[in-house]
Design an enzyme around this catalytic site. Structure first.
Site, PDB file in Angstrom:
ATOM      1  N   GLU A 206       6.039 -11.516 119.486  1.00 32.42           N
ATOM      2  CA  GLU A 206       7.103 -10.580 119.872  1.00 32.42           C
ATOM      3  C   GLU A 206       8.090 -10.508 118.728  1.00 32.42           C
ATOM      4  O   GLU A 206       8.394 -11.528 118.097  1.00 32.42           O
ATOM      5  CB  GLU A 206       7.805 -11.066 121.146  1.00 32.42           C
TER       6      GLU A 206
ATOM      7  N   ASN B  98       5.581  -6.989 132.079  1.00 28.09           N
ATOM      8  CA  ASN B  98       5.952  -8.284 131.517  1.00 28.09           C
ATOM      9  C   ASN B  98       6.974  -8.944 132.413  1.00 28.09           C
ATOM     10  O   ASN B  98       8.118  -8.480 132.467  1.00 28.09           O
ATOM     11  CB  ASN B  98       6.554  -8.112 130.120  1.00 28.09           C
ATOM     12  N   GLU B  99       6.575  -9.940 133.122  1.00 30.50           N
ATOM     13  CA  GLU B  99       7.436 -10.720 134.020  1.00 30.50           C
ATOM     14  C   GLU B  99       8.499  -9.852 134.693  1.00 30.50           C
ATOM     15  O   GLU B  99       9.668 -10.214 134.763  1.00 30.50           O
ATOM     16  CB  GLU B  99       8.047 -11.944 133.310  1.00 30.50           C
TER      17      GLU B  99
HETATM   18  O1  AHR Z   1       9.389 -15.543 124.865  1.00 26.59           O
HETATM   19  C1  AHR Z   1      10.699 -15.120 124.914  1.00 26.59           C
HETATM   20  C2  AHR Z   1      10.994 -14.294 126.156  1.00 26.59           C
HETATM   21  O2  AHR Z   1      10.797 -15.066 127.291  1.00 26.59           O
HETATM   22  C3  AHR Z   1      10.116 -13.111 126.388  1.00 26.59           C
HETATM   23  O3  AHR Z   1      10.519 -11.997 125.694  1.00 26.59           O
HETATM   24  C4  AHR Z   1      10.240 -12.885 127.847  1.00 26.59           C
HETATM   25  O4  AHR Z   1       9.098 -12.279 128.383  1.00 26.59           O
HETATM   26  C5  AHR Z   1      10.506 -14.251 128.400  1.00 26.59           C
HETATM   27  O5  AHR Z   1      11.572 -14.273 129.264  1.00 26.59           O
END
Ligand code: AHR
Length: 656
Positions: A47, A381-382
């Site tokens: 990321e 994503n989560e």
């Molecule tokens: O890994 C860092 C962050 O942690 C990510 O962007 C997110 O998906 C999670 O909360």
């Protein structure tokens, strides 16, 4: 203290020591067929946070190369951040940011130099991301777009200089024409400098517009144009990750609907890509976009695992204004969803479609006619699991399933390994019979030790699991030996359950020192150095010692709470047996290991040990894996060092 009391104390300490020496027996069942497990368990999560892409893995050396920075990225930033006006040898001039005649609509701002009195040149300098690190004798390609807006045109002078202004390299670019035109040259610095600057000087009087001022090292990973920083990419490649997740993380679903990651804005000529604010409060040039990602996966032999937003933005959007977590989720308006769903389908076509398809043709135009072989796609994503999320997720999932049954869609079950979103996410997964879900878990080392059995109880008939983000948080969120060993222990549990847990990626992967938005990370770096953590070695050892068959490994010992874990796998390609032994105690643990079903085995094995006496050690130079050989018998003794991961790898001749 009397002699008697001293002796008493010594005896007590000695007995105490004896009492803490706990032994374990490990039995590996080699007599029966093992269980098929995922051969792809260990991969990576990428990321662009903590300058992982821009200023990091993406090899571009110029910061804010297209004058796009703004307060939307960071309140104090402007289009001239990282740039300074230069007036040499009595020159007089100024710089302004204009938008009237941009290079293209995606690249709306550019710099205009007004030269009143040319002297030694009016121009700009850029000092990169905290200085430009150049190596004497290496080649660097400078390129820029320029157009002459007024006055006579003169060649542009481009220079690499030290902070004191000493010349390192110099070249001339042709005098700009009235229309935007790209020019480039090669600069070869005479000496190494870790904090150089790039200077661009114009003559005059006149007015020159400049945009996309870029400087790339000639040596990128695999010598790819618009490529990746070679040393960083190599450390990642060394992990031999089986898959690579991209582009996040929170960056995927973004800070508000307008900030959702749109993959189509990340491909094609870099000057036509659409930059945007990064949710982590900096800027994404999108120079490392989907093409570069797929190509990197191919270069390092990792399966691509892209994640797209589920039509909703991050629930923590707008946090700086609301100061409340979890209330910022918004869904794309329903009338926009068909186009968004089509974008997702187009991504699959971009990766896999024939060159005769619209998006396959774009991949071919970028230099890769062969498909990239995409097999997996994460959706969401989560996210906070709401009806807004579910409605949109289902639309995307059903469309992908119908058009691309060959793609495994991975759903999402919230940011934690338990709680409301986890429960609701799993409910959706069960109702839709999703092939796989993405679980996340950032927890203490103790939590990982206490949850070694977590996946033993998972229902094998339900969705498979991708542990998409996980890491042990030690005190002050540091990467310690203790956290690394707890991750190793947890990995033995993942391996044992790798019929259900198909993938696992430690997160985040990269962070630039002094620019971290999140800790801990697997690999830290500066402009010139790379610092893997002790945790990196754990991921590496599990990755390069993975197998495809799990052999039942029973541990019966005395340690409470549990401080010992083990697993054993076979690798059918090499025929090797790999035993992993994890000792989380602060003292060595004597082990009696039995290879049940082995006949008169006597083999030489390779033993690799990662260990340290201080569980709070953070310095990877002090705790590194050490390899040696050892002799193995059907039953053998081994003392696992304090705070250690031991791997024993052997060719089990003589085993039934
Ligand atoms: O890994 C860092 C962050 O942690 C990510 O962007 C997110 O998906 C999670 O909360």
């Amino acid at each position: 203290m009397s002699r008697l009391t001293k002796a008493g104390l010594l005896i007590t300490v000695f007995c105490g020591l004896i009492a803490t020496v706990k032994s374990e027996t490990v039995t590996i069942n080699m007599g029966v067929e093992g269980k098929q497990i995922s051969p792809d368990l260990v991969g990576i999560f990428f990321e662009d946070l903590s300058y992982a892409a821009d200023g990091g893995l993406y090899a571009e050396l110029i910061q804010n190369r297209s004058f796009d920075y703004s307060a939307a990225d960071r309140p104090e930033w402007t289009p001239l951040t990282a740039w300074q006006l230069v007036q040499r040898g009595g020159a007089q001039g100024s710089v302004a940011i204009e938008t009237a005649q941009p290079l293209n609509p995606n690249n709306s701002t550019y710099a205009v130099l007004t030269v009143e009195n040319s002297g030694g040149g009016v121009g700009l300098y850029n000092d990169g991301f905290g200085g430009i690190a150049v190596k004497g004798g290496d080649r660097y390609e400078i390129s820029l777009f320029a157009s002459q807006l007024a006055g006579s045109a003169f060649p542009l002078n481009v220079r690499l200089e030290t902070t004191a202004g000493a010349l390192l390299a110099e070249a001339r670019l042709p005098a700009p024409s009235a229309r935007w035109k790209k020019a480039s040259a090669v600069l070869v610095p005479a000496s190494t400098d870790t904090k150089a600057r790039l200077v661009v000087l114009a003559g005059g009087p006149g007015k020159v517009a400049l945009d996309m001022i870029s400087l790339f090292p000639g040596k990128t990973f695999h010598n790819r144009p618009n490529g990746l920083r070679a040393d960083l990419a190599q450390v990642i490649a060394d992990l031999k990750p089986k898959f690579m997740r991209f582009p996040g993380g929170c960056l995927v679903h973004g800070d508000g609907l307008d900030n959702i990651y749109q993959w189509k804005e990340t491909i094609g000529p870099v000057e036509q890509r659409k930059p945007q604010p990064n949710i982590w409060r900096y800027h994404q040039s999108k120079g490392l976009g989907y093409f570069e990602y797929f190509q990197f996966c191919e270069d390092i032999g990792a399966k691509p695992l892209p994640v797209v937003a589920a039509g909703v933005c991050c629930q923590n959007s707008n946090f700086l204004v609301t100061r409340r977590y979890g209330v910022g989720q918004l869904g794309l308006p329903m009338e926009k969803m068909p186009a968004y769903v089509q974008d997702v389908l187009d991504l699959i076509e971009y990766a896999n479609g024939p060159v005769t398809s619209i998006w396959g043709a774009k991949r071919a135009a970028a230099g890769h006619p062969k498909p990239f072989g995409l097999l997996y796609l994460g959706v969401g994503n989560e996210d906070k699991i709401t009806s807004v999320f579910r409605e949109r997720f289902e639309m995307i999932y059903k469309a992908v399933k119908m058009k691309h049954p060959e793609i495994t869609v991975i759903g999402t079950v919230g940011p934690n390994p338990d709680g409301d979103d986890y429960v609701k996410g799993w409910k959706i997964a069960n109702e839709l019979s999703l092939p796989m879900v993405d679980e996340h878990g950032y927890k203490s080392p103790q939590w990982f030790w206490e949850n070694l059995q977590r996946y033993d109880a998972y229902d094998r008939s339900k969705s498979k699991v991708y542990l998409g983000e996980w890491a042990a948080f030690d005190d002050k969120r540091r990467s310690t030996l203790r956290s690394a060993i707890s991750e190793a222990a947890y990995l033995t549990g993942l391996e044992r359950n790798a019929d259900v847990v198909r993938f696992a990626s430690y997160a985040p992967l990269l962070a630039k020192r002094d620019n971290t938005h999140w800790n801990p990370n697997l690999i830290y770096f500066t402009n010139t150095e790379v610092f893997p953590t002790i945790n990196y070695h754990v991921q590496h050892l599990f990755s390069v010692n993975s197998g495809d068959t799990y052999l039942t490994t029973t541990v019966s010992g005395s340690a409470t709470p549990v401080t010992f874990a083990a697993s054993s796998v076979c690798d059918s390609k090499t025929g090797d047996l790999i035993i992993k032994l994890v000792n989380g105690a602060n003292t060595p643990t004597p082990l009696r290991i039995t290879l049940a079903g082995a006949k008169e085995l006597s083999a030489t094995a390779t033993k690799t040990v990662l260990a340290g006496t201080n569980p709070m050690e953070t310095d990877e130079r002090i705790v590194r894996p050490q390899s040696s050989t050892m002799t193995i018998a059907p039953t053998f003794e081994y003392e696992a060092p304090a705070n250690s991961l031991t791997l024993i790898r052997l060719k089990p001749r003589g085993i039934r």
